[in-house]
Design an enzyme around this catalytic site. Structure first.
Site, PDB file in Angstrom:
ATOM      1  N   HIS A 263       0.925  -1.380  -0.094  1.00 41.61           N
ATOM      2  CA  HIS A 263       0.005   0.094   0.058  1.00 41.61           C
ATOM      3  C   HIS A 263       0.943   1.326   0.045  1.00 41.61           C
ATOM      4  O   HIS A 263       1.933   1.343   0.524  1.00 41.61           O
ATOM      5  CB  HIS A 263      -1.140  -0.014   1.187  1.00 41.61           C
ATOM      6  N   GLU A 265       0.667   3.933   1.826  1.00 43.86           N
ATOM      7  CA  GLU A 265       1.240   4.316   3.369  1.00 43.86           C
ATOM      8  C   GLU A 265       2.431   3.458   3.565  1.00 43.86           C
ATOM      9  O   GLU A 265       3.213   4.119   4.339  1.00 43.86           O
ATOM     10  CB  GLU A 265       0.041   4.157   4.098  1.00 43.86           C
ATOM     11  N   CYS A 291      -5.455   1.270   5.614  1.00 47.82           N
ATOM     12  CA  CYS A 291      -6.233   0.035   6.235  1.00 47.82           C
ATOM     13  C   CYS A 291      -5.582  -0.473   7.348  1.00 47.82           C
ATOM     14  O   CYS A 291      -4.853   0.317   8.295  1.00 47.82           O
ATOM     15  CB  CYS A 291      -5.761  -1.214   5.174  1.00 47.82           C
TER      16      CYS A 291
END
Length: 336
Positions: A263, A265, A291
């Site tokens: 992801h 992040e 998430c």
């Protein structure tokens, strides 16, 4: 233009008024009316005396008396800021003036208490518990002649957050001013808009077939790391068939254990570690809220704040964890 400023203790109303004074606004305070009344009586200017005298004046002359007296001193053709507005009748009185807008200046209680301790004014609460009791007493009151700050806040036309540094606060204030009047119109984005816009550009580098996400980590108004979602370093790109789960277009929230994409992040945090850059105390700007896995990395990496453009579909537990850990979260919608 006449800008009324309301908000809790030490939120930054006088700080904003001083900032606007440099732009040509005359700084007035309803408390000055009370101070003058106390001075005439030879009484000390303590917080208790100010509150009591204000309540006394409202009970004797009407709830809008402070605003009415201040309005009478204003001159045509000048810009004014009016602080210490704590009763709805004062707002109603000031709304009789042309071009009046009420702005709620807000900040987190712990931040405001820290500022109150730093200023060291006589009569201020010395403990956080006493501070909160004072806040509660000033928020609302059954006696309608007394302060009704909670009601006043609900009447505000605009809200300005002041829990961060002064540069961010002043920047947001300038944009608010330009939104209220074309006379002060500026085209520069705020820091938040600037960094979120960069995150959106970074998302265009994503090679994921499911969703393009970009992230930026910022410290002291400087970008220290970036990331976008896609397959790991050295692995075939997702849009080239590298991730079977994404390329099969599995339903959102399903087969997550089969996804090999990292992801945005996650990548921004890992990239900082890869290059030996500290991100502790930083702010993460991301085009989607994180998430669960990314949330755990955010917590362990020591980030202080998460600003997101859109909410991730499975955001319930991640947002709960961020809140429990004391990480500030804000949604900031920046359109393309």
């Amino acid at each position: 233009m006449i800008i009324g400023l309301t908000g809790e203790n030490c939120a930054g109303k006088d700080t904003l008024a001083e900032h606007l004074r440099k732009k040509g606004f005359v700084h007035l305070s309803l408390s000055d009316v009370i101070r003058d009344a106390l001075a005439d009586e030879g009484r000390p200017l303590t917080r208790e005396n100010l509150v009591a005298k204000g309540n006394e004046l409202r009970a004797k002359y009407g709830s809008g008396v402070l605003a009415a007296r201040l309005a009478a001193s204003m001159q045509n053709g000048k810009h004014y800021t009016v602080v210490s507005i704590r009763h709805p009748a004062e707002v109603e009185e000031l709304r009789k003036l042309p071009d009046f807008k009420l702005v709620y200046v807000s900040a987190e209680p712990a931040v405001r208490f820290s500022r109150m301790k730093a200023r060291g004014r006589d009569g201020d609460p010395r403990t956080y518990e006493a501070f909160l009791r004072l806040e509660s007493a000033e928020a609302s009151n059954k006696d309608q002649s007394m302060q009704q700050l909670q009601t006043v806040i609900k009447m505000a036309d605009k809200r300005l957050e002041n829990s961060g540094d002064l540069k961010t606060f002043y920047d947001a204030a300038d944009h608010l001013l330009s939104a209220l009047s074309s006379e002060f119109k500026i085209d520069r984005p705020t820091w938040d808009q600037y960094f979120m816009s960069i995150a959106k550009v970074i998302s265009s580098r994503s090679n994921c077939m499911k969703r393009q996400v970009g992230a930026v980590i910022v410290r002291d108004k400087r970008i220290v790391s970036t990331g976008y979602n896609g397959t790991p370093r050295g692995v075939r790109n997702c849009n080239e068939g590298g991730c079977r789960r994404c390329n099969s277009f599995a339903e959102s929230g399903t087969k997550l254990d089969e996804c090999i994409c990292s992801h945005a992040e996650e990548n921004s945090i890992v990239q900082a570690a890869y290059h030996g850059i500290s991100i502790r105390g930083g702010t993460l700007y991301t085009t989607y809220s994180p998430c669960l896995n990314c949330t755990k990395m955010i917590l362990n990496a020591g980030l202080d704040e998460v600003v997101y453009n859109e909410a991730y579909p499975l955001s319930g537990e991640p947002m709960r964890l961020l809140g429990e850990a004391g990480i500030r979260t804000r949604q900031l919608v920046v359109k393309p």
